[in-house]
Write a protein that holds these residues in place. Sequence first.
Motif, short mmCIF file in Angstrom:
data_model
loop_
_atom_site.label_atom_id
_atom_site.label_comp_id
_atom_site.label_asym_id
_atom_site.label_seq_id
_atom_site.Cartn_x
_atom_site.Cartn_y
_atom_site.Cartn_z
N ALA A 218 -14.96 -32.15 -48.30
CA ALA A 218 -15.00 -33.32 -47.42
C ALA A 218 -15.99 -33.05 -46.30
O ALA A 218 -15.86 -32.06 -45.58
CB ALA A 218 -13.61 -33.61 -46.84
N LEU A 219 -16.98 -33.92 -46.16
CA LEU A 219 -17.98 -33.79 -45.10
C LEU A 219 -18.14 -35.10 -44.36
O LEU A 219 -18.15 -36.18 -44.97
CB LEU A 219 -19.34 -33.39 -45.69
N THR A 220 -18.27 -35.03 -43.07
CA THR A 220 -18.52 -36.22 -42.26
C THR A 220 -19.99 -36.63 -42.38
O THR A 220 -20.84 -35.82 -42.77
CB THR A 220 -18.17 -35.95 -40.79
N PRO A 221 -20.32 -37.88 -42.06
CA PRO A 221 -21.69 -38.37 -42.22
C PRO A 221 -22.75 -37.53 -41.53
O PRO A 221 -23.88 -37.41 -42.04
CB PRO A 221 -21.62 -39.78 -41.62
N ASP A 222 -22.43 -36.94 -40.38
CA ASP A 222 -23.42 -36.13 -39.68
C ASP A 222 -23.79 -34.87 -40.45
O ASP A 222 -24.84 -34.27 -40.21
CB ASP A 222 -22.92 -35.76 -38.28
N LYS A 223 -22.95 -34.47 -41.40
CA LYS A 223 -23.24 -33.32 -42.25
C LYS A 223 -23.91 -33.77 -43.56
O LYS A 223 -24.76 -33.07 -44.11
CB LYS A 223 -21.95 -32.56 -42.59
N VAL A 224 -23.52 -34.94 -44.06
CA VAL A 224 -24.02 -35.42 -45.34
C VAL A 224 -25.46 -35.93 -45.24
O VAL A 224 -26.32 -35.59 -46.08
CB VAL A 224 -23.12 -36.56 -45.88
N LEU A 225 -25.74 -36.74 -44.24
CA LEU A 225 -27.05 -37.39 -44.15
C LEU A 225 -28.22 -36.41 -44.07
O LEU A 225 -29.26 -36.64 -44.72
CB LEU A 225 -27.07 -38.38 -42.99
N PRO A 226 -28.12 -35.31 -43.31
CA PRO A 226 -29.24 -34.36 -43.30
C PRO A 226 -29.49 -33.75 -44.68
O PRO A 226 -30.63 -33.45 -45.03
CB PRO A 226 -28.77 -33.29 -42.30
N LEU A 227 -28.44 -33.56 -45.48
CA LEU A 227 -28.59 -33.01 -46.82
C LEU A 227 -29.21 -34.04 -47.76
O LEU A 227 -30.03 -33.70 -48.63
CB LEU A 227 -27.23 -32.56 -47.37
#
Length: 241
Positions: A218-227
């Motif tokens: 589970a990742l929040t958007p601030d972690k997902v979007l950079p990836l």
Amino acid sequence: MKSEHSNLTTSEKELGKEGYNRRKFLSALGMSTAGVALLTSSSCQKSGWYKQDQNKDGATLDFKDDFGVLNYAYALEQLEAAFYIQVAANPASGFTAAQKAYFTDVQYHEIAHREFFKKALGAKAIGSLEVDFSTIDFSDAASVLGAAKAFEDLGVAAYNGAGVMLTTDAYLVIAGQIVSVEARHAAWVRDQISNGSFADLNSLTALGANNAGGLDAALTPDKVLPLAAKYIKTKINVINL
């Protein structure tokens, strides 16, 4: 590399038309008409929940309410759909017949997800994102499978991480229906890369998986979007996260 649009199949072109039949994509997604009607009705009554300058500033996701989360999901589904459309249109030379069939089927799952969010959000949806798959060798089976694994693992983590941000039950149910399909994709791809690894959560600890607790990532958007940014040319701005 061919553009996303140059790789559209006849069926994909039909799905992408503005007049795409709502019942068809609801049927493809397996969702109830009543549940989606609630989503569409609610989203169309809202305004001003995101800002976008198509020509200069890309897309801005405003996470102040549920609609920002839905548009976030729409952005990720655009990315996945574009990837699978290209894979299905030009299968890697090393693919087996079963793998070719899988990627052909999965492109329609992702198209259905993408079109669901696009139609539900209507005029409130962000525009089409420009993708960048230059780091993927679509002629090499290992490269494609590795990219598919990365997309699916990230997609599952993204839905799991954003679920807590949703306040409307209907939206949460829909997110649950989609993430379960994405998890099936992830399991299949993992098994193609390494037989029997479909349930291995240890390799997902970096994405937030808890193997001891039997919990997926589970990742929040601030972690997902950079990836995800590695594969997206369009600038995505985030506010109120």
